[in-house]
Motif scaffolding. Sequence first.
Motif, PDB file in Angstrom:
ATOM      1  N   GLU A 123       0.847  -1.221   0.000  1.00 48.96           N
ATOM      2  CA  GLU A 123       0.000   0.000   0.000  1.00 48.96           C
ATOM      3  C   GLU A 123       0.868   1.250   0.000  1.00 48.96           C
ATOM      4  O   GLU A 123       0.603   2.200  -0.722  1.00 48.96           O
ATOM      5  N   TRP A 124       1.886   1.244   0.844  1.00 49.82           N
ATOM      6  CA  TRP A 124       2.793   2.400   0.948  1.00 49.82           C
ATOM      7  C   TRP A 124       3.481   2.644  -0.399  1.00 49.82           C
ATOM      8  O   TRP A 124       3.560   3.772  -0.865  1.00 49.82           O
ATOM      9  N   ALA A 151       1.033   4.094  -2.863  1.00 47.95           N
ATOM     10  CA  ALA A 151       0.719   5.489  -2.508  1.00 47.95           C
ATOM     11  C   ALA A 151       1.871   6.418  -2.877  1.00 47.95           C
ATOM     12  O   ALA A 151       1.664   7.592  -3.184  1.00 47.95           O
ATOM     13  N   LYS A 152       3.091   5.894  -2.867  1.00 46.87           N
ATOM     14  CA  LYS A 152       4.270   6.718  -3.198  1.00 46.87           C
ATOM     15  C   LYS A 152       4.574   6.708  -4.686  1.00 46.87           C
ATOM     16  O   LYS A 152       5.575   7.301  -5.121  1.00 46.87           O
TER      17      LYS A 152
END
Length: 396
Positions: free
Chosen positions: A356-357, A360-361
């Motif tokens: 997810e991180w 998102a990045k």
Amino acid sequence: MTGSHSETVAHALDRLCIELPSWGFANTGTRFGKFLQPAAAVTIEEKFSDAGQVHALTGSCPTIALHVLWDLPNGFDSVPDLARLSARYGVNAGSINPNYFQDQIYKFGSFGNPDPEVRSAAFRHTVESIEIAKRAGSRDVSLWFADGSNYPGSANIRQRRRWFEECLRAAHQHLAPAQRMLVEYKPFEPAFYHTDIGDWGMALLLARHAGTQAKVLVDTGHHYAAQNIEQIVAWLLAEGMLGGFHFNDRRYADDDLTLGSIDPYQVFRIFHEMLTFEWETGDPADIAFMIDQSHNLKGKIEAMIQTVTVAQELFCKAALVDRAALATAQASTDIVRAESCLQDAFSTDVRPAIREWRVAKGLAADPLNAFRESGYLERITRDRHDRNMSTISSYA
Ligand code: RM4
Ligand code: MN
Ligand code: MN
């Protein structure tokens, strides 16, 4: 994964920076020989390019450690090129590593050599490395010494200690205020009877003697089997003296295997001590993390991506430890509950939250697959193949 887990993981990853070693992209080997890889980097430009790939895919590796002799053969004069390489490949010069083990003059040591000429050559190289670091905008100068002896009686241990004290203290005076000197220890190899900086206690005393900007550098592989590395980390943190940590893993000695490949729980416990220190004190631990691996068999860029991924996972797991619950359990000597706090965090699957991180990045959800699909390896293999495979190298 609950919302708060995802936040903890994202917060942990946002701050995790891992330096890549330039020499990890080059053809290196064991002392018996090298197995050449057609895609290995030779020039500093190639090393920056390969490191840039790892950073672009993982988002965690903004700097590349440089070895003065291998990467900056013209010393000072090589430095201006670094800004161009950083701009082009998206990674900056990181720690500067002097080399005290390659030149013939270092046969009997560098700072510990009985010959004053050799000690001053090693000292000049250190000062030059500090100046290079200043000019390159690097904070850390990392010192690892191969000094030691192979046979009982052949070296005056206390005299050599005094020479180390003198040289390190004099070198420290050349540091700019924001710079640091990191002193690495290792119990054996290449010397097999005594090593001048053999353990964390010796490194700590020497760093203290050198000056306030000198800290200790811990390398996972530089310990005897079964040594409690996380306790060393905890003690150095308590002393305000842990400056750097080199990532790798080992089964027998300084094997430089992939981080967490043999004992991931140990890496987790090390991260746990660092994060607990921060939780208790509110102070940042300020530890420079660097991968110290150069793979002989694995593809070099793939191995770096794999290592960063493992470091991210273990760091996130350590961030998930319920430290308030742990403190309560410790205070009431509830041993099973306390231990479970670590085990629960360690067995949490953090991969979905890490994914997810990444998304998102704007990073690749799966960095290793993204690398395999990028075509970069095929391109550099084509470009570097002929040159690399014509390099003849053997141990003897
Ligand atoms: C040493 C030590 C140093 C590394 C050299 C090449 O064992 O780990 O950090 O620079 O190897
Ligand atoms: Mn190291
Ligand atoms: Mn090592």
